[in-house]
Design a protein around this motif. Structure first.
Motif, PDB file in Angstrom:
ATOM      1  N   SER A  63      45.701  31.327  35.001  1.00 30.03           N
ATOM      2  CA  SER A  63      44.730  31.127  36.350  1.00 30.03           C
ATOM      3  C   SER A  63      45.528  32.132  37.121  1.00 30.03           C
ATOM      4  O   SER A  63      46.590  32.628  37.255  1.00 30.03           O
ATOM      5  N   LEU A  64      44.456  32.908  37.974  1.00 29.56           N
ATOM      6  CA  LEU A  64      44.895  34.074  38.917  1.00 29.56           C
ATOM      7  C   LEU A  64      43.930  33.769  40.025  1.00 29.56           C
ATOM      8  O   LEU A  64      42.703  33.386  39.603  1.00 29.56           O
ATOM      9  N   ILE A  65      44.316  34.178  41.108  1.00 27.55           N
ATOM     10  CA  ILE A  65      43.568  34.195  42.432  1.00 27.55           C
ATOM     11  C   ILE A  65      43.884  35.825  42.941  1.00 27.55           C
ATOM     12  O   ILE A  65      44.832  36.249  42.907  1.00 27.55           O
ATOM     13  N   LYS A 121      44.439  26.632  43.575  1.00 30.82           N
ATOM     14  CA  LYS A 121      45.787  26.781  42.933  1.00 30.82           C
ATOM     15  C   LYS A 121      45.599  27.706  41.548  1.00 30.82           C
ATOM     16  O   LYS A 121      44.670  27.883  41.208  1.00 30.82           O
ATOM     17  N   ALA A 122      46.851  28.535  41.454  1.00 34.64           N
ATOM     18  CA  ALA A 122      46.969  29.309  40.384  1.00 34.64           C
ATOM     19  C   ALA A 122      48.216  29.768  39.983  1.00 34.64           C
ATOM     20  O   ALA A 122      49.166  29.557  40.827  1.00 34.64           O
ATOM     21  N   GLN A 123      48.472  30.332  38.657  1.00 36.97           N
ATOM     22  CA  GLN A 123      49.900  30.587  38.274  1.00 36.97           C
ATOM     23  C   GLN A 123      50.229  31.990  38.843  1.00 36.97           C
ATOM     24  O   GLN A 123      51.441  32.429  39.212  1.00 36.97           O
ATOM     25  N   ILE A 124      49.340  32.831  39.230  1.00 39.63           N
ATOM     26  CA  ILE A 124      49.498  34.197  40.034  1.00 39.63           C
ATOM     27  C   ILE A 124      48.651  34.580  40.969  1.00 39.63           C
ATOM     28  O   ILE A 124      47.290  34.164  41.049  1.00 39.63           O
ATOM     29  N   GLN A 156      50.567  39.506  56.366  1.00 43.23           N
ATOM     30  CA  GLN A 156      51.073  38.863  57.452  1.00 43.23           C
ATOM     31  C   GLN A 156      50.719  37.411  57.788  1.00 43.23           C
ATOM     32  O   GLN A 156      50.106  36.875  58.528  1.00 43.23           O
ATOM     33  N   ILE A 157      50.763  36.693  56.510  1.00 42.12           N
ATOM     34  CA  ILE A 157      50.500  35.130  56.388  1.00 42.12           C
ATOM     35  C   ILE A 157      52.154  34.677  55.845  1.00 42.12           C
ATOM     36  O   ILE A 157      52.739  35.227  55.294  1.00 42.12           O
ATOM     37  N   PRO A 158      52.368  33.449  56.125  1.00 40.18           N
ATOM     38  CA  PRO A 158      53.512  32.813  55.370  1.00 40.18           C
ATOM     39  C   PRO A 158      53.257  32.718  53.832  1.00 40.18           C
ATOM     40  O   PRO A 158      52.015  32.494  53.342  1.00 40.18           O
ATOM     41  N   GLY A 159      54.162  33.164  52.993  1.00 40.04           N
ATOM     42  CA  GLY A 159      54.086  32.997  51.744  1.00 40.04           C
ATOM     43  C   GLY A 159      53.565  34.140  50.823  1.00 40.04           C
ATOM     44  O   GLY A 159      53.488  34.504  49.854  1.00 40.04           O
ATOM     45  N   GLU A 160      53.454  35.374  51.920  1.00 36.01           N
ATOM     46  CA  GLU A 160      52.949  36.676  51.497  1.00 36.01           C
ATOM     47  C   GLU A 160      53.869  37.220  50.354  1.00 36.01           C
ATOM     48  O   GLU A 160      53.485  37.786  49.420  1.00 36.01           O
ATOM     49  N   GLU A 161      55.138  36.825  50.463  1.00 39.91           N
ATOM     50  CA  GLU A 161      55.943  37.510  49.431  1.00 39.91           C
ATOM     51  C   GLU A 161      56.166  36.740  47.847  1.00 39.91           C
ATOM     52  O   GLU A 161      56.484  37.354  46.876  1.00 39.91           O
ATOM     53  N   TYR A 162      54.879  35.919  47.892  1.00 34.17           N
ATOM     54  CA  TYR A 162      54.787  35.366  46.434  1.00 34.17           C
ATOM     55  C   TYR A 162      53.806  36.035  45.692  1.00 34.17           C
ATOM     56  O   TYR A 162      53.383  35.947  44.771  1.00 34.17           O
ATOM     57  N   THR A 163      53.047  37.106  46.435  1.00 32.75           N
ATOM     58  CA  THR A 163      51.905  37.776  45.827  1.00 32.75           C
ATOM     59  C   THR A 163      52.543  38.898  45.079  1.00 32.75           C
ATOM     60  O   THR A 163      53.567  39.346  45.186  1.00 32.75           O
ATOM     61  N   ILE A 164      51.598  39.587  43.970  1.00 29.68           N
ATOM     62  CA  ILE A 164      51.770  40.589  43.388  1.00 29.68           C
ATOM     63  C   ILE A 164      50.960  41.632  43.865  1.00 29.68           C
ATOM     64  O   ILE A 164      49.667  41.388  44.363  1.00 29.68           O
ATOM     65  N   ASN A 165      50.818  42.897  43.527  1.00 26.73           N
ATOM     66  CA  ASN A 165      49.851  44.098  43.639  1.00 26.73           C
ATOM     67  C   ASN A 165      49.245  44.599  42.655  1.00 26.73           C
ATOM     68  O   ASN A 165      49.508  44.000  41.491  1.00 26.73           O
ATOM     69  N   SER A 166      48.308  45.395  42.666  1.00 21.56           N
ATOM     70  CA  SER A 166      47.737  45.905  41.507  1.00 21.56           C
ATOM     71  C   SER A 166      48.548  46.491  40.319  1.00 21.56           C
ATOM     72  O   SER A 166      48.392  46.391  39.204  1.00 21.56           O
ATOM     73  N   THR A 167      49.457  47.149  40.823  1.00 16.77           N
ATOM     74  CA  THR A 167      50.460  47.767  39.987  1.00 16.77           C
ATOM     75  C   THR A 167      51.433  46.734  39.191  1.00 16.77           C
ATOM     76  O   THR A 167      51.330  46.854  37.993  1.00 16.77           O
ATOM     77  N   ASP A 168      51.881  45.747  39.791  1.00 22.82           N
ATOM     78  CA  ASP A 168      52.216  44.543  39.332  1.00 22.82           C
ATOM     79  C   ASP A 168      51.423  43.933  38.187  1.00 22.82           C
ATOM     80  O   ASP A 168      51.818  43.605  36.968  1.00 22.82           O
ATOM     81  N   PHE A 169      50.148  43.764  38.417  1.00 24.37           N
ATOM     82  CA  PHE A 169      49.127  43.197  37.633  1.00 24.37           C
ATOM     83  C   PHE A 169      49.172  44.012  36.440  1.00 24.37           C
ATOM     84  O   PHE A 169      49.142  43.610  35.303  1.00 24.37           O
TER      85      PHE A 169
END
Length: 270
Positions: free
Chosen positions: A68-70, A154-157, A46-59
């Motif tokens: 680099s990852l966050i 900053k990170a690539q994922i 529930q924050i702006p830009g949430e759509e840029y994240t992936i989840n554990s299955t995607d990982f």
């Protein structure tokens, strides 16, 4: 195998239309007892830009690991996957909004794991609130504040590992008079819905004292089966469920923590 056993399977979303009826693929299914075991799904940030994240299955489905990852969140997934990524050569940051990660473990053990995680080259940012995720070309910037001070990482994922929510909110539970809350379907000591006796729930979708762990879901599944077949006769016991964080070093727990022992005035040794 299911067909030979007389079990019909459906592979589409289901919705309740009454206390004992569901609609799946435009077909109405009616049953005397219905078990909800829909599990959990990634919690919305529930924050702006949430759509840029992936989840554990995607990982786990990544074809190659980024440099680099966050990880957002300080639970099992964040630490286990962060250790995998760091040992594979990635620069890794864990961002957790709480004072300490892995809150269900004894904190003296957690402190040792956090120290070992730092020695591995992983940056662990605690008491850090994430406000936004920005996309800049082929990388992302997580914007937040740590103890009131603004930060940017900053990170690539960016991986959403901030926990999971019960996967029940698209089932139209209100149509079946099933009481529920943020933690899941509200059940009694027999894992039966408190508002609809036709319904039982097990696993991550049920609001119980059990942690969201596979052994807990399996145990609750057995209990629900017994209670439906034989009548309500079994109750879950969560006192001795083991849990492990598979990092290096790993940490494990079973039973109550030292803090809980103190609160309950049990004699114990540290």
């Amino acid at each position: 195998g299911y067909k030979k056993s007389g079990i019909t399977t459906f592979h589409s979303p289901a919705k309740f239309i009454s206390a004992n009826q569901l609609v799946v693929d435009n077909e109405t299914i009616e049953a005397g007892k219905i078990v909800i075991a829909s599990g959990a799904k990634t919690k919305n940030l529930q924050i702006p830009g949430e759509e840029y994240t992936i989840n554990s299955t995607d990982f786990l489905n990544l074809k190659e690991l980024s440099q680099s990852l966050i990880f957002l969140g300080g639970g099992y997934i964040a630490f286990e996957f962060a250790h995998i990524a760091a040992r594979s050569g990635s620069k890794v940051t864990i961002i957790h909004r709480g004072y300490s990660p892995l809150e269900n473990f004894d904190q003296d053990i957690v402190k040792r794991l956090v120290m070992a995680t730092g020695e591995l080259g992983i940056e662990v940012l605690l008491e850090t609130e994430v406000a936004e995720i920005q996309k800049e070309h082929e990388q992302y910037t997580v914007v937040g504040n740590k103890n009131g001070e603004p930060i940017k990482v900053k990170a690539q994922i960016v991986i959403n590992s901030a926990g999971r929510a019960p996967a029940i909110f698209d089932l139209d539970l209100d149509a079946a008079n099933i009481n529920y809350g943020k933690k899941g379907i509200i059940v009694n000591e027999y894992l039966q819905s408190v508002s609809n006796p036709n319904i039982y729930a097990a696993g991550d979708c049920a609001d119980t004292k059990g942690f969201p762990l596979t052994p807990v879901a399996v145990m609750e599944g057995h209990i629900v089966s017994s209670n439906i077949i034989k009548g309500n006769n079994k109750q879950p016991d969560y006192n001795a469920i083991p849990t492990v964080v598979f990092t290096l070093p790993s940490i494990a727990s079973v039973g109550i923590t030292e803090k809980e022992a103190q609160e309950q005035n049990f004699r114990h040794k540290s």
